[in-house]
Design an enzyme around this catalytic site. Structure first.
Site, short mmCIF file in Angstrom:
data_model
loop_
_atom_site.label_atom_id
_atom_site.label_comp_id
_atom_site.label_asym_id
_atom_site.label_seq_id
_atom_site.Cartn_x
_atom_site.Cartn_y
_atom_site.Cartn_z
N ASP A 175 9.31 3.03 2.03
CA ASP A 175 8.10 3.75 2.42
C ASP A 175 7.86 3.52 3.91
O ASP A 175 7.38 2.47 4.32
CB ASP A 175 6.91 3.26 1.58
CG ASP A 175 5.61 3.98 1.93
OD1 ASP A 175 5.55 4.65 2.98
OD2 ASP A 175 4.64 3.86 1.16
N LYS A 203 2.33 10.82 7.39
CA LYS A 203 1.54 10.53 8.59
C LYS A 203 2.07 11.22 9.86
O LYS A 203 1.84 12.40 10.02
CB LYS A 203 1.40 9.02 8.75
CG LYS A 203 0.55 8.44 7.60
CD LYS A 203 -0.13 7.14 7.91
CE LYS A 203 -1.19 6.84 6.88
NZ LYS A 203 -0.83 5.83 5.90
N PHE A 262 0.86 -1.19 0.00
CA PHE A 262 0.00 0.00 0.00
C PHE A 262 0.89 1.23 0.00
O PHE A 262 1.64 1.47 0.95
CB PHE A 262 -0.96 0.05 1.19
CG PHE A 262 -1.87 1.25 1.09
CD1 PHE A 262 -3.01 1.21 0.30
CD2 PHE A 262 -1.55 2.45 1.72
CE1 PHE A 262 -3.82 2.34 0.15
CE2 PHE A 262 -2.35 3.58 1.58
CZ PHE A 262 -3.49 3.52 0.79
#
Ligand SMILES: *Cc1c(COP(=O)(O)O)cnc(C)c1O
Length: 426
Positions: free
Chosen positions: A233, A274, A147
């Site tokens: 990531d 985030k 993802f």
């Protein structure tokens, strides 16, 4: 217990979203109104523990006073200039974040998907201008179950049908291999024109899939030997979530020095988002050394909001809080307690089969078919008992509280989970 009047308020607000908003999410039926630290309150005033933390964006806790203050202060002074001019907050932030993570340069963006897009563009440009791959031939290896966000290019290499189907034609130039499989990586690296390998250290959305202990280290070594960029990531796993500054730090035990340590596996391109925002204002970042970052010249990439003064101050403060409040050490210690206690619950119930994860990024696997609604129903029961969590991929529930949670609070949460599991009836 809600009164009839209060129930209708929740119902009315849910109906408003249903009627006027696109149906691209399927939220749990709770309407949140206020947050503080590890707690959330709904419109009826009912209090919950947050065990999602906005997919790990709220590592520092809801409405952290220091981060909120930084936001408000900067918003009153200067909010947005665009990058057509210099601003007085950006340089200091760039200095701070590059020292924090040990890189020459940062490229500031806003959302995670934008940062991943930036990393892909950087990798391709480096492939043509430094590595010498023929134009338009560069390939990036990615992992099944990944993802990385929702843009047209990123969903092109998603193996999740819902994310990719009927959003074509898909962007070419990606080779998909199984996750946690070094032989597959070795084979893919032998294909011509490979420029990069894009990987999550733990696959969060796929259900907190943790690879074998030395997968990341060995994958990094393979990429290094082939002159292929190792692109990590850490949008969900980074910034203390897994009990180290970055998940690629592995099981470092450097306790107090950890915060400033350069990860022992240094990605060529590091992607953050985030929790870099402190859960308050969208901030993402791509970090790389000069050899890679300097391939992008003025006018070749950008973002109107990227690097704006509010983002710069919020991100700096969000990173300071990680250091000041020892969130790395707390996530590591309480993560161990969580898995130990969950294993105890699992041994007393046949509703759950296992708990897995690292630090405070964990998930339990529900003992039912992926198509069943059991995980969802357990989340509804948890909600009624005062704890908010969400299923990922059918029969898996992710548990990821803010990293400021205390031992006493976590013990209370474990009691809620235990009661819910023991009392649960299909
Ligand atoms: C959430 C996430 C993204 C996308 O971030 P957005 O801010 O939602 O665009 C990318 N990669 C990982 C690993 C994520 O968890």
């Amino acid at each position: 217990m809600s009164t009839i009047g209060e129930v209708s308020k929740t119902k009315r607000l849910i109906e408003l979203e249903n009627q006027h908003g696109a149906h691209n999410y399927h939220p749990l039926p709770v309407v949140l109104h206020r947050g503080e630290g590890v707690y959330l309150w709904d419109v009826d005033g009912k209090k919950y523990y947050d065990f999602l933390s906005a997919y790990s964006a709220v590592n520092q806790g809801h409405c952290h006073p220091k981060i909120t203050k930084a936001l408000v202060h900067q918003a009153e002074q200067l909010a947005l200039t665009s990058r057509a001019f210099y601003n007085s907050a950006l340089g200091e932030y760039e200095h701070y974040i590059t020292s924090y993570f040990g890189y020459d340069k940062v490229l500031p963006m806003n959302t995670g998907a934008e940062a991943v897009e930036t990393a892909i563009k950087l990798c391709r440009k480096w492939a043509y201008e430094v590595k010498g791959i023929a134009e338009n031939q560069a390939k990036i290896i990615v992992c099944e179950g990944n993802f990385h966000g929702r843009t047209t290019t990123i969903v092109s290499f998603s193996s999740d049908e819902g994310s990719a189907k009927n959003f074509g034609p898909h962007t070419p130039g990606f080779i998909s291999i199984p996750y946690n499989n070094l032989d597959a990586l070795r084979n893919a690296l032998n294909q011509p024109d490979v420029a990069g390998f894009l990987v999550e250290p733990i696959q969060g959305e796929a259900g907190v899939l943790t690879p074998e202990e030395d997968y990341i280290r060995k994958a990094h070594a393979l990429c290094l030997s082939k002159g292929v960029l190792f692109i990590v990531d850490e949008i969900q796993t980074g910034i203390a979530r897994t009990g180290s500054l970055l998940a690629v730090c592995g099981n470092c035990t450097c306790e107090n020095k950890c915060e400033r340590q350069v990860s022992y596996i240094k990605p060529d391109i590091l992607i953050l988002g985030k929790a870099l925002s402190g859960g308050i204002y969208p901030v993402s970042a791509v970090l790389a050394d000069n050899e890679v970052m300097m391939v992008i010249k003025p006018g070749q990439h950008g973002s109107t909001y990227g690097g704006n003064p509010i983002a710069a101050k919020v991100a700096t403060t969000a990173l300071e809080v990680v250091y000041e409040e020892k969130l790395i050490q707390n996530a590591r210690k309480l993560g161990e307690m969580f898995r130990e206690e969950l294993n105890r619950i699992i041994s007393q119930s046949d509703l759950l089969t296992l708990v897995r994860g690292k630090g405070l990024l964990n998930a339990v696997v529900v003992n039912d078919s992926p198509e069943s609604s059991t995980a969802w129903d357990i989340c509804l029961a948890l909600k009624n008992n005062g704890l908010l969590a969400k299923p990922t991929h059918g029969n898996i529930i992710r548990f990821a509280p803010p990293l400021i949670i205390t031992t006493e609070q976590l013990a209370e949460c474990i009691a809620i989970i235990k009661k819910t599991i023991i009392e649960f009836k299909k």
